[in-house]
Structure formats: C-alpha cells, structure tokens
Design a protein around this motif. Structure first.
Motif: not given
Length: 206
Positions: A1-11
C-alpha cells in the motif's frame, strides 16, 4: 500500500526554502538527499482495458535504473493518496518503450493482468519527464520521503506542467505525517492536490 500526501506548488523557489527549513534540516538524513532525472511512460491496451479496471501500468527510468510499476484501488482526499502498488526492477531497456504484462508474471497480479489484457499489445498513453529532489526524513514517530517533482506530462503535442511536493510514508504513524504536511502547507502556501500525474495525463487525453 502506497500512502502519500501530495501538494501543488505555485512557486519553484519554495522548494529550496522547504528543503532548508530549520525543522526539515533537523530531521532529514542528509546522506539521502539527491536529485534524480526521471522519465516515465504509461501503457494500456488500445481499448483501455487497464483503465477500465482502475489500473495504471508504468515503466520509469530513475537515474540509471528502470522500474515497472502497477497501481490500483486508488483513492484521494484532501491531498492524501492511497493505492495498492507493485514495483519490479527490470534490466531490459527495451521495456521502457515496448513492455508486456509478463513483467509481473511472478506476482499475485500476474493472473489478473492476464485475464484483463490477454494477448492484446500495450501502447503508450502518456509520458512524464521530470526531475525529483528528494530526502528521507525521520520525525521520531514516522519515516517518510519528502520530494519535489518538477517537469511535465505529455500526450502527443499536448502537455501539462508538474510542480508538486510529495510526502510518502515509509513507516510509523500516518497522523504524524499528516501533521507535518499540514505544517509545511500552512507555512509555504502549498495547496493539497487530489490529482496524480496519471490523472493529469488522462485529462490531456480527454
């Protein structure tokens, strides 16, 4: 099982600030910090049999290594991505452009793939070209990999940029990883993202 948080970066400059953050400096294993060139191709049958079953099949070159990956049973909410994942190292560079399901024949997914794909050839769906800056971090309650990917997803002449931060849980408390993600997001203006690179490519395909 892969568990990860993902966030978009603007800069893009935020990446350096995060990797040099005093708390990250304190908990990171400096020997694991590196930048890796990555190039991936996702495959399916012409009639999208894998997609119909919620399966993503990827071959990715990571530096000098090559890896085949299956992902399935995925879900995402508030930037938290969960999915089953199977990775197999391969040594035939031809597989990057012409793979087959026999790569997974010795795994539990081998028979399932054979039932789904049968003798149908696999064709490329999309390419992902990126550079990953990564480091392993240990809070004392969880061990994760912190990484930033910069690049693009390509489908024919169409493309979509990638600039995202991921925190993948290796071991320990999931809540601890979430607290770290929330802290970084608030401090550096990160935006929780439920959209994977694969989904970006599917959006380009339409």
């Amino acid at each position: 099982m892969e568990i990860e948080l993902k966030y978009r970066m603007e800069d893009e400059s935020v990446m350096d600030a995060i990797f040099q953050d005093p708390y990250i400096e304190m908990i990171k294993d400096k020997q694991t910090e590196s930048s890796i060139d990555m190039y991936a191709v996702y495959f399916d049958t012409e009639d999208r049999r894998l997609l119909a079953e919620g399966i993503a099949f990827r071959i990715r070159r990571e530096g000098c290594g090559l890896q085949a990956t299956l992902k399935w049973n995925g879900s995402s909410e508030d930037g938290m991505h969960r999915r089953e994942e199977l990775n197999i190292a391969i040594d035939d560079p031809e597989k990057l452009h012409a793979p087959d399901i026999d790569i997974f024949s010795q795994s539990d997914m081998g028979d399932a793939l054979l039932d789904i794909v049968g003798a149908e050839p696999l064709v490329p769906l999309m390419e992902v070209d990126s550079v990953r800056h990564q480091v392993r971090i240990d809070t004392g309650k969880s061990i994760s990999e912190l990484s930033v990917d910069k690049g693009e997803v390509r489908v024919g002449e169409k493309n979509a940029p990638i600039l995202e931060l991921e925190i993948e849980l290796f071991s320990g408390e999931e809540e601890d990883m979430m607290q770290l993600g929330d802290s970084l997001a608030e401090k550096y203006g990160l935006i929780a993202s439920n959209i994977s690179k694969f989904k970006r490519g599917l959006d380009l395909i339409g």
